[in-house]
Design a protein around this motif. Structure first.
Motif, PDB file in Angstrom:
ATOM      1  N   VAL A 358       0.845  -1.193   0.000  1.00 46.04           N
ATOM      2  CA  VAL A 358       0.000   0.000   0.000  1.00 46.04           C
ATOM      3  C   VAL A 358       0.881   1.244   0.000  1.00 46.04           C
ATOM      4  N   VAL A 359       0.603   2.163  -0.937  1.00 45.13           N
ATOM      5  CA  VAL A 359       1.307   3.440  -1.020  1.00 45.13           C
ATOM      6  C   VAL A 359       0.264   4.553  -1.089  1.00 45.13           C
ATOM      7  N   ASP A 360       0.303   5.469  -0.123  1.00 44.86           N
ATOM      8  CA  ASP A 360      -0.661   6.580  -0.084  1.00 44.86           C
ATOM      9  C   ASP A 360      -2.095   6.069  -0.166  1.00 44.86           C
ATOM     10  N   ASP A 361      -2.377   5.057   0.645  1.00 49.12           N
ATOM     11  CA  ASP A 361      -3.718   4.464   0.723  1.00 49.12           C
ATOM     12  C   ASP A 361      -4.149   3.797  -0.577  1.00 49.12           C
ATOM     13  N   LYS A 362      -3.197   3.497  -1.455  1.00 50.79           N
ATOM     14  CA  LYS A 362      -3.509   2.799  -2.696  1.00 50.79           C
ATOM     15  C   LYS A 362      -2.741   1.481  -2.735  1.00 50.79           C
ATOM     16  N   VAL A 363      -3.408   0.448  -3.219  1.00 52.51           N
ATOM     17  CA  VAL A 363      -2.795  -0.873  -3.290  1.00 52.51           C
ATOM     18  C   VAL A 363      -1.988  -1.004  -4.572  1.00 52.51           C
ATOM     19  N   GLU A 364      -0.708  -1.316  -4.427  1.00 53.04           N
ATOM     20  CA  GLU A 364       0.161  -1.575  -5.572  1.00 53.04           C
ATOM     21  C   GLU A 364       0.461  -3.074  -5.601  1.00 53.04           C
ATOM     22  N   LEU A 365       0.076  -3.741  -6.683  1.00 51.57           N
ATOM     23  CA  LEU A 365       0.245  -5.185  -6.778  1.00 51.57           C
ATOM     24  C   LEU A 365       1.608  -5.539  -7.359  1.00 51.57           C
ATOM     25  N   ASN A 366       2.215  -6.587  -6.798  1.00 53.34           N
ATOM     26  CA  ASN A 366       3.449  -7.128  -7.350  1.00 53.34           C
ATOM     27  C   ASN A 366       3.134  -8.046  -8.527  1.00 53.34           C
ATOM     28  N   PRO A 367       4.122  -8.353  -9.363  1.00 57.37           N
ATOM     29  CA  PRO A 367       3.891  -9.327 -10.444  1.00 57.37           C
ATOM     30  C   PRO A 367       3.489 -10.676  -9.864  1.00 57.37           C
ATOM     31  N   PRO A 368       2.810 -11.511 -10.645  1.00 60.52           N
ATOM     32  CA  PRO A 368       2.415 -12.840 -10.153  1.00 60.52           C
ATOM     33  C   PRO A 368       3.626 -13.652  -9.712  1.00 60.52           C
ATOM     34  N   LYS A 369       3.401 -14.522  -8.752  1.00 57.88           N
ATOM     35  CA  LYS A 369       4.481 -15.362  -8.243  1.00 57.88           C
ATOM     36  C   LYS A 369       4.961 -16.302  -9.341  1.00 57.88           C
ATOM     37  N   PRO A 370       6.257 -16.288  -9.664  1.00 53.53           N
ATOM     38  CA  PRO A 370       6.740 -17.155 -10.753  1.00 53.53           C
ATOM     39  C   PRO A 370       6.705 -18.617 -10.341  1.00 53.53           C
ATOM     40  N   PRO A 371       6.331 -19.516 -11.243  1.00 54.65           N
ATOM     41  CA  PRO A 371       6.313 -20.947 -10.909  1.00 54.65           C
ATOM     42  C   PRO A 371       7.724 -21.509 -10.817  1.00 54.65           C
ATOM     43  N   VAL A 372       7.875 -22.579 -10.028  1.00 59.34           N
ATOM     44  CA  VAL A 372       9.165 -23.261  -9.946  1.00 59.34           C
ATOM     45  C   VAL A 372       9.300 -24.175 -11.153  1.00 59.34           C
ATOM     46  N   PRO A 373      10.343 -24.012 -11.963  1.00 64.22           N
ATOM     47  CA  PRO A 373      10.467 -24.844 -13.165  1.00 64.22           C
ATOM     48  C   PRO A 373      10.649 -26.310 -12.810  1.00 64.22           C
ATOM     49  N   GLU A 374      10.058 -27.176 -13.615  1.00 61.42           N
ATOM     50  CA  GLU A 374      10.147 -28.609 -13.398  1.00 61.42           C
ATOM     51  C   GLU A 374      10.651 -29.286 -14.661  1.00 61.42           C
ATOM     52  N   GLN A 375      11.222 -30.470 -14.492  1.00 65.23           N
ATOM     53  CA  GLN A 375      11.671 -31.275 -15.610  1.00 65.23           C
ATOM     54  C   GLN A 375      11.067 -32.664 -15.493  1.00 65.23           C
ATOM     55  N   PRO A 376      10.753 -33.313 -16.612  1.00 67.75           N
ATOM     56  CA  PRO A 376      10.226 -34.680 -16.533  1.00 67.75           C
ATOM     57  C   PRO A 376      11.244 -35.614 -15.901  1.00 67.75           C
ATOM     58  N   LEU A 377      10.746 -36.622 -15.201  1.00 69.10           N
ATOM     59  CA  LEU A 377      11.621 -37.622 -14.605  1.00 69.10           C
ATOM     60  C   LEU A 377      11.915 -38.676 -15.663  1.00 69.10           C
ATOM     61  N   VAL A 378      13.022 -38.504 -16.365  1.00 70.55           N
ATOM     62  CA  VAL A 378      13.308 -39.340 -17.527  1.00 70.55           C
ATOM     63  C   VAL A 378      13.655 -40.778 -17.142  1.00 70.55           C
ATOM     64  N   GLU A 379      13.933 -41.032 -15.858  1.00 63.96           N
ATOM     65  CA  GLU A 379      14.322 -42.379 -15.453  1.00 63.96           C
ATOM     66  C   GLU A 379      13.152 -43.356 -15.446  1.00 63.96           C
ATOM     67  N   GLY A 380      11.923 -42.868 -15.591  1.00 66.64           N
ATOM     68  CA  GLY A 380      10.765 -43.753 -15.593  1.00 66.64           C
ATOM     69  C   GLY A 380      10.470 -44.285 -14.209  1.00 66.64           C
ATOM     70  N   ASN A 381       9.944 -45.512 -14.138  1.00 67.82           N
ATOM     71  CA  ASN A 381       9.598 -46.100 -12.850  1.00 67.82           C
ATOM     72  C   ASN A 381      10.847 -46.332 -12.008  1.00 67.82           C
ATOM     73  N   PHE A 382      10.726 -46.069 -10.720  1.00 71.94           N
ATOM     74  CA  PHE A 382      11.811 -46.389  -9.803  1.00 71.94           C
ATOM     75  C   PHE A 382      11.214 -46.797  -8.467  1.00 71.94           C
ATOM     76  N   SER A 383      11.969 -47.531  -7.690  1.00 78.01           N
ATOM     77  CA  SER A 383      11.554 -47.919  -6.342  1.00 78.01           C
ATOM     78  C   SER A 383      12.772 -47.859  -5.430  1.00 78.01           C
ATOM     79  N   ARG A 384      12.540 -47.422  -4.204  1.00 78.19           N
ATOM     80  CA  ARG A 384      13.602 -47.310  -3.210  1.00 78.19           C
ATOM     81  C   ARG A 384      13.043 -47.660  -1.833  1.00 78.19           C
ATOM     82  N   THR A 385      13.893 -48.188  -0.973  1.00 80.02           N
ATOM     83  CA  THR A 385      13.560 -48.334   0.444  1.00 80.02           C
ATOM     84  C   THR A 385      14.715 -47.767   1.255  1.00 80.02           C
ATOM     85  N   ALA A 386      14.394 -47.233   2.415  1.00 78.87           N
ATOM     86  CA  ALA A 386      15.422 -46.680   3.298  1.00 78.87           C
ATOM     87  C   ALA A 386      14.996 -46.896   4.740  1.00 78.87           C
TER      88      ALA A 386
END
Length: 560
Positions: A358-386
């Motif tokens: 808010v500036v001088d009783d006026k709302v100033e909007l920020n740009p939209p929140k940028p998405p986190v970039p993602e990449q496909p999981l090229v390894e396909g199916n996997f299984s793990r136990t720990a």
């Protein structure tokens, strides 16, 4: 001289116990002392003296100390000296009779404390040794556990384990049986079969082992084991990185506290990553097994709600509320859920997104929140136990917990309608559904934060809380002036009348375009009229010029 990293196994077992082979688990320089028939097998001090021989101290050396509590040796006689030696001591409690000092010994030397029940199907002892592999700092050279499961049956014991492209070297299938060697078949993804004849058997250790030559084929491997009679059987699958330049997907798991007194909630964590890149959208399930009592299963989430701090950071978590007095073991299984698993390029920061100011009783909007970039999981199916470090519950009755704090409340204003979205909390923290919601709002954020109960109340009588982890949506109408910013918060209540903390405060603004100036009802239409008028005027001018030119030429011909 740097301390020599040596892994010792020292077992205080009753004379009826047999030895355990550790071949292929990544351990080196192992000393095994079994039963009271071995001279001074209860003298951990003597073993530490051997460790000291390489560089005059045991600082940084590692010891695995396993006992079932049935031997006559007294751990208290050697524990103080062992703790003061500087060695890292990992302690394994085999059965409920193992001494309580084991956890103290591990805690005070930065070691791990792990319990293993007498139930063969849990496979906890094998898992414990797999989790205690000495880290080299190079994940491409360390064993990765793909599967660890068991079953008690007189019939077939079937299952599937996925070998992804990041692993495949030194792949082995270890089958442990209780009474008689079963008939076993292992099928590759391409359809080839290995049978019992291809496996090495050890009747004394009651094991069958299949070692896959070269690099194992990527894809789903199927195992079929026919018991022949009622007995317990387990299968453990391990592998290593297929390439030296591609680290495998790894899983680490732990709880937020080792000694549970009920003063704060227990949180189970599992981190899934490859080369420090978070893996998201995986299916992560934790198995918590007490020494006495019923095994519990818990699905861990990476949704940024409840116990989870940040959404899609590759760290999955959940509150554990079904506490039983005694020691509890921890194991997690991770799979690529419906092929949806992805990499994120980086972990999210802890900074909160601010939608505007808010500036001088006026709302100033920020740009939209940028998405986190993602990449496909090229390894396909996997299984793990720990396997994670075990923990101990000291209280008899589990505390009554309120619903967890809602941390992802979001608000939108659409004309005179407000839309609120959040993740449902549980009856006990993030388990089960809550009973009701209390939603309040204010145009003063400090009022809402400091005096929530006196802020304006929203009618929620029509809202029925969903199961914990579900997405909740609630909309309602209210008169809102243009340029107004409102703040919203809520809390939930359970069937024991326990009330959660107040949620994060969400803000929303109503900002509509300024009204059209008087006399201009439709700027777009007026612009079109102007353009058409100009075009017509140009055509008329051109026509007049053409007619004038024609008239002048005609007069000249007449005069001539």
């Amino acid at each position: 001289m740097d301390p020599r990293v040596v892994l010792w196994l020292w077992m205080l077992l009753s004379s009826t116990c047999s030895g355990i082979k550790l071949e292929g688990n990544g351990h080196t320089d192992i000393l095994v002392a079994i039963s009271s028939a071995v001279p001074q097998d209860n003298r951990i001090i003597d073993k530490i003296k051997v460790l000291k021989a390489d560089n005059k101290d045991a600082l940084g050396d590692e010891i695995i100390f396993l006992t079932d509590g049935e031997a006559t040796d007294n751990i208290n006689d050697c524990a103080p000296t062992a703790i003061q030696s500087g060695a890292i001591i990992h302690t394994l409690a085999l059965g409920p009779s193992a001494a309580k000092e084991l956890q103290e010994m591990a805690d005070k030397t930065d070691g791990k404390f792990i319990i293993a029940t007498d139930d063969i199907t849990s496979n906890l002892l094998v898992d414990a040794f797999a989790s205690l592999t000495i880290p080299t700092g190079d994940y491409t050279k360390e064993p990765v556990q793909l599967e660890s499961t068991g079953e008690r049956t007189a019939d077939w014991f079937n299952g599937t384990v996925s070998v992804d492209s990041t692993v495949g070297n030194k792949t082995s299938f270890l089958i442990i049986y209780e009474l008689i060697a079963p008939t076993a078949y292992i099928q590759t993804p391409s359809g080839s079969n290995y049978s019992k004849a291809d496996m090495s058997g050890d009747p004394s250790a009651k094991t069958l082992t299949l070692k896959i030559p070269g690099t194992a084929e990527s894809g789903d491997w199927k195992y079929s084991i026919l018991s022949g009679r009622l007995q317990s059987m387990t299968i453990t699958v391990t592998s290593q990185a297929a390439r030296s330049d591609v680290p495998p997907i790894i899983v680490k798991t732990h709880v937020n506290q080792q000694l549970i007194s009920g003063s704060k909630p227990v949180i189970v964590f599992a981190e899934v990553s490859q080369n420090y890149r978070p893996v998201i959208n995986a299916e992560v399930k934790a198995t918590l097994e007490p020494e006495k009592g019923t095994m519990k299963q818990l699905e861990l989430l990476d949704n940024g709600a409840g116990a989870d701090a940040f959404k899609n950071d590759g760290i999955y978590s959940r509150y554990f509320t079904k506490l039983e007095k005694g020691r509890i073991s921890l194991k997690v299984r991770v799979k690529n859920k419906d092929g949806q698993s992805r990499f994120t390029l980086h972990r999210k920061s802890g900074a909160l997104y601010v939608p505007g100011y808010v500036v001088d009783d006026k709302v100033e909007l920020n740009p939209p929140k940028p998405p986190v970039p993602e990449q496909p999981l090229v390894e396909g199916n996997f299984s793990r136990t720990a396997t994670g470090e075990s923990f101990q519950v000291t209280i008899t009755n589990a505390p009554i917990y309120p619903p967890n704090k809602i941390t992802d409340l979001n608000a939108e204003i659409q004309k005179n309608m407000v839309l609120l979205i959040w993740t449902a909390p549980g009856e006990d923290l993030d388990q089960g559904p809550a009973k009701s919601y209390e939603i309040r709002w204010s145009d003063d954020i400090e009022m809402l934060r400091l005096n929530f109960s006196n802020s304006s109340l929203v009618n929620t009588s029509a809202v029925s809380p969903k199961e914990a982890g579900s997405v909740e949506r609630h909309s309602f109408n209210m008169t809102i002036e243009n340029g107004t910013t409102l703040f919203f918060a809520l809390r939930s209540e359970d069937n024991d009348d326990a009330i959660s903390e107040i949620s994060n405060i969400a803000q929303a603004s109503k900002i509509l375009p300024a009204p059209n100036p008087p006399g201009i009802s439709n700027p777009g239409l007026n612009l079109t009229v102007i353009i058409i008028s100009v075009c017509v005027a140009v055509i008329v001018v051109c026509l007049i010029v053409a007619v004038t030119a024609w008239a002048v030429k005609r007069r000249k011909r007449v005069d001539a």
